[in-house]
Design an enzyme around this catalytic site. Structure first.
Site, PDB file in Angstrom:
ATOM      1  N   GLU A  26      51.716  48.990  34.349  1.00  0.00           N
ATOM      2  CA  GLU A  26      50.746  49.681  33.205  1.00  0.00           C
ATOM      3  C   GLU A  26      50.135  50.900  33.806  1.00  0.00           C
ATOM      4  O   GLU A  26      49.978  51.138  34.805  1.00  0.00           O
ATOM      5  CB  GLU A  26      49.610  48.500  33.159  1.00  0.00           C
ATOM      6  CG  GLU A  26      48.365  48.876  32.511  1.00  0.00           C
ATOM      7  CD  GLU A  26      47.448  47.791  32.333  1.00  0.00           C
ATOM      8  OE1 GLU A  26      47.380  46.767  32.848  1.00  0.00           O
ATOM      9  OE2 GLU A  26      46.667  47.929  31.590  1.00  0.00           O
ATOM     10  N   ASN A  71      45.869  45.860  29.124  1.00  0.00           N
ATOM     11  CA  ASN A  71      44.524  46.219  28.447  1.00  0.00           C
ATOM     12  C   ASN A  71      44.846  47.733  27.912  1.00  0.00           C
ATOM     13  O   ASN A  71      44.368  47.911  26.793  1.00  0.00           O
ATOM     14  CB  ASN A  71      43.480  46.087  29.322  1.00  0.00           C
ATOM     15  CG  ASN A  71      42.961  44.697  29.599  1.00  0.00           C
ATOM     16  OD1 ASN A  71      43.350  43.772  29.075  1.00  0.00           O
ATOM     17  ND2 ASN A  71      42.154  44.447  30.598  1.00  0.00           N
ATOM     18  N   GLU A 172      46.768  40.045  25.398  1.00  0.00           N
ATOM     19  CA  GLU A 172      45.436  39.456  25.775  1.00  0.00           C
ATOM     20  C   GLU A 172      44.583  39.608  24.343  1.00  0.00           C
ATOM     21  O   GLU A 172      43.417  39.881  24.780  1.00  0.00           O
ATOM     22  CB  GLU A 172      44.855  39.666  26.923  1.00  0.00           C
ATOM     23  CG  GLU A 172      45.664  39.361  28.103  1.00  0.00           C
ATOM     24  CD  GLU A 172      44.924  39.651  29.456  1.00  0.00           C
ATOM     25  OE1 GLU A 172      43.830  40.075  29.505  1.00  0.00           O
ATOM     26  OE2 GLU A 172      45.660  39.273  30.461  1.00  0.00           O
ATOM     27  N   TYR A 243      45.926  34.606  37.011  1.00  0.00           N
ATOM     28  CA  TYR A 243      45.771  35.060  38.234  1.00  0.00           C
ATOM     29  C   TYR A 243      45.024  34.066  39.072  1.00  0.00           C
ATOM     30  O   TYR A 243      43.989  33.449  38.632  1.00  0.00           O
ATOM     31  CB  TYR A 243      44.804  36.610  38.054  1.00  0.00           C
ATOM     32  CG  TYR A 243      45.708  37.573  37.269  1.00  0.00           C
ATOM     33  CD1 TYR A 243      46.670  38.379  37.981  1.00  0.00           C
ATOM     34  CD2 TYR A 243      45.190  38.019  36.167  1.00  0.00           C
ATOM     35  CE1 TYR A 243      47.182  39.335  37.543  1.00  0.00           C
ATOM     36  CE2 TYR A 243      45.921  38.974  35.403  1.00  0.00           C
ATOM     37  CZ  TYR A 243      46.868  39.546  35.979  1.00  0.00           C
ATOM     38  OH  TYR A 243      47.697  40.487  35.523  1.00  0.00           O
ATOM     39  N   GLU A 291      52.178  37.965  32.804  1.00  0.00           N
ATOM     40  CA  GLU A 291      51.357  38.525  33.828  1.00  0.00           C
ATOM     41  C   GLU A 291      51.033  37.355  34.753  1.00  0.00           C
ATOM     42  O   GLU A 291      50.200  36.481  34.381  1.00  0.00           O
ATOM     43  CB  GLU A 291      49.923  39.068  33.269  1.00  0.00           C
ATOM     44  CG  GLU A 291      49.955  40.427  32.700  1.00  0.00           C
ATOM     45  CD  GLU A 291      48.840  41.083  32.454  1.00  0.00           C
ATOM     46  OE1 GLU A 291      47.654  40.944  33.045  1.00  0.00           O
ATOM     47  OE2 GLU A 291      48.766  41.719  31.478  1.00  0.00           O
ATOM     48  N   GLN A 349      50.975  43.424  39.327  1.00  0.00           N
ATOM     49  CA  GLN A 349      51.790  44.502  38.812  1.00  0.00           C
ATOM     50  C   GLN A 349      52.915  44.957  39.597  1.00  0.00           C
ATOM     51  O   GLN A 349      52.997  44.326  40.624  1.00  0.00           O
ATOM     52  CB  GLN A 349      51.277  45.621  38.280  1.00  0.00           C
ATOM     53  CG  GLN A 349      50.033  45.411  37.204  1.00  0.00           C
ATOM     54  CD  GLN A 349      49.294  46.237  36.623  1.00  0.00           C
ATOM     55  OE1 GLN A 349      49.350  47.509  36.603  1.00  0.00           O
ATOM     56  NE2 GLN A 349      48.163  46.295  35.697  1.00  0.00           N
TER      57      GLN A 349
HETATM   58  O1  AHR Z   1      46.863  43.403  35.299  1.00  0.00           O
HETATM   59  C1  AHR Z   1      45.758  43.850  35.241  1.00  0.00           C
HETATM   60  C2  AHR Z   1      44.887  43.475  33.813  1.00  0.00           C
HETATM   61  O2  AHR Z   1      44.924  42.254  34.036  1.00  0.00           O
HETATM   62  C3  AHR Z   1      45.755  43.666  32.445  1.00  0.00           C
HETATM   63  O3  AHR Z   1      45.560  45.010  32.083  1.00  0.00           O
HETATM   64  C4  AHR Z   1      45.071  42.822  31.544  1.00  0.00           C
HETATM   65  O4  AHR Z   1      46.163  42.322  30.705  1.00  0.00           O
HETATM   66  C5  AHR Z   1      44.791  41.514  32.306  1.00  0.00           C
HETATM   67  O5  AHR Z   1      43.766  41.182  32.252  1.00  0.00           O
END
Ligand code: AHR
Length: 505
Positions: A26, A71, A172, A243, A291, A349
């Site tokens: 990103e 994002n 998202e 996450y 993600e 990432q």
């Molecule tokens: O990976 C970091 C951020 O986490 C990304 O930009 C977003 O899609 C998610 O909330």
């Protein structure tokens, strides 16, 4: 502690889609600038790509890479990042409050993708933009020539189409933090109309609609249902993001997040199938876990924003420890055991920003702890995932009521006769003797390798000066007796063991 694992050659979950070993780049922090791209770095090539990062990317074994956000995507104008570099506008990025120079864009990413030998996964902006932008971007990327935008690509020096097959319809869109966040109704409609026009431009593409940003979103479940109720017939995938957090700072509790991921996958698959059932459809929507990672030490606003609109600031540069690597390994096992529905996944990432690879701008690059389970799973993850039956003692935690100490998957590769067991021992105190029965997979077997990831200190980390503190080693406690393997797994360890049939079963 004793445990058992049984598989049978004929009981198969699914062929494994190699796109499960994806990652994510990103325009955020130092993922692009100072990560994969750093002209002037000692290892940079003629295109400004860091050679050390490129080498580590290949070693990681990532197969598909999602780009350009995140994002960031929801405010991105793709036109800003193509054409002569000195004419590209400098913009303020409202996702991360950073300055975006646009010196790296679509064509640079595609050049890097070729060098890294990965498939691209692109996203279209459904925040500030919509279907018209999306179809134009696709025409620029994938159309052969003879139209304004495909000819513009040629003018920019790219004669052949990029032929990008996998496209995410926004990012998202359920999250209030998203630039131009939408309700499920609003997003479902725009996803449908965008998908339609994109398919008319290029019928060979695959499309993923946004699912929930995580399983705790208040709209979770109804979001997936309502969105798919609109666009079921036009999309191939729904995305899942997650996450992991070590809330209680307890490894025993932390291991429960792997079970929650398994539940998340099964729940989303069930919701997809409910929409399909209502439509009496034969089509199955697949899951794109595009993600996922451990992210909690830097999951605070002060790690996500640096005042003054800086260029490529240090954002969410999470330093991973040994227990985080076990969680990443466990998450990979969960995905593999659900390989009939999870076809693509992206560790988020790739570099610096919650990345398995860490760099110093102008300096070294090294492997974080989580690099290792991913690289091992990708290296040995070829073939078919078998349905495994496990017998293991378990424990109870607040994160999940029943957590078996043994968590495992088995992958069989008929192409080269190998069978790989990937196993996590979630006991923090006891080693585990696992008896594995590989029924019908060949009685004459030899060991190809037995590798373990284990550190007596769960908080141990890799750093620039000590990059191999947490690294794979040989597991010497493996015996083979026909189709039966006996494995001794250290407490809190991730293990990958491959054996090979030397004669037909
Ligand atoms: O990976 C970091 C951020 O986490 C990304 O930009 C977003 O899609 C998610 O909330």
């Amino acid at each position: 502690m004793n445990a058992k694992l049984i598989v049978d050659r004929d009981f198969v979950v699914s062929e494994l889609d190699r796109r499960m070993f994806g990652t994510f780049v990103e325009h955020m922090g130092r993922c692009v600038y100072g990560g994969i791209y750093e002209p002037g770095h000692a290892t940079a090539d003629e295109d400004g790509f860091r050679g050390d990062v490129l080498e580590l990317t290949k070693e990681l074994g990532t197969t598909i890479v999602r780009y350009p956000g995140g994002n960031f995507l929801s405010g991105y104008n793709w036109e800003d990042g193509v054409g002569p570099a000195d004419k590209r506008p400098v913009r303020r990025d409202l996702a991360w409050f950073s300055t975006e120079t646009n010196q790296f864009g679509t064509n640079e990413f595609m050049k890097w993708a070729k060098k890294a030998d990965i498939e691209p996964m692109f996203g279209v902006n459904l925040g500030t933009k919509g279907p018209d932008e999306a179809r134009q971007f696709l025409e620029y990327c994938n159309h052969e020539g003879g139209s304004a935008l495909s000819d513009l690509r040629k003018e920019h020096g790219y004669e052949k189409p990029h032929d990008i097959k996998f496209w995410c319809l926004g990012n998202e869109m359920d999250g209030p933090w998203q630039i131009c966040h939408k309700t499920a109704e609003e997003y479902g409609r725009v996803a449908l109309e965008t998908a339609k026009v994109m398919r008319w431009v290029d019928p060979t593409i695959q499309l993923a609609a946004c699912g929930s940003s995580h399983r705790n979103m208040p709209t979770y479940g109804s979001w997936e249902y309502q969105v798919l109720d609109h666009c079921y017939d036009e999309v191939d995938f729904i995305s899942l993001h997650t996450y992991f957090n070590n809330h209680a700072d307890s490894a025993a509790e932390y291991f429960g997040v792997i079970e929650l991921l398994d539940a998340f996958i099964k729940e989303v698959a069930a919701i997809c199938d409910a929409v399909g059932a209502k439509r009496r459809s034969h089509k199955k929507i697949m899951l794109s876990l595009d993600e996922w990672n451990v992210w909690y030490k830097t999951h605070k606003i002060e790690h996500m924003r640096v005042p003054g609109w800086p260029e490529a600031p240090k954002l969410i540069e999470e330093v991973y420890n040994a227990e985080d690597a076990l969680i990443v390994g466990g998450a990979l096992i969960a995905m593999l055991n659900n390989a009939d529905r999870v076809k693509t996944a992206c560790l988020a990432q790739l570099v610096n920003v919650i990345g398995p690879i860490m760099t110093e701008t102008g300096g070294a690059a090294w492997r974080q702890t989580i690099f290792h389970p991913f690289a091992l799973a990708s290296k040995y993850g070829h073939g078919r995932v078998l349905k495994s039956v496990a017998e293991s003692p378990s424990y109870s935690a607040k994160t999940f009521p029943e957590i078996p100490y043994l968590y495992a998957t088995v992958i069989d590769n008929p192409a080269d006769g190998t069978t790989t067991v990937i196993a996590l021992n979630r006991s923090l105190t006891d080693s585990m003797d696992v008896e594995v029965e590989l029924r019908g997979l060949g009685k004459d077997r030899e060991l190809v390798h037995a590798t373990e990831l284990h550190h007596s200190n769960l908080k141990a980390v890799n750093t620039k000066d000590a990059p191999n503190t947490v690294a794979p080693k040989e597991n010497k406690d493996v015996t083979i007796d026909g189709e039966r393997l006996t494995l001794r797994l250290k407490p809190a360890s991730f293990n990958v063991i491959t054996t090979k049939a030397t004669a037909a079963a």
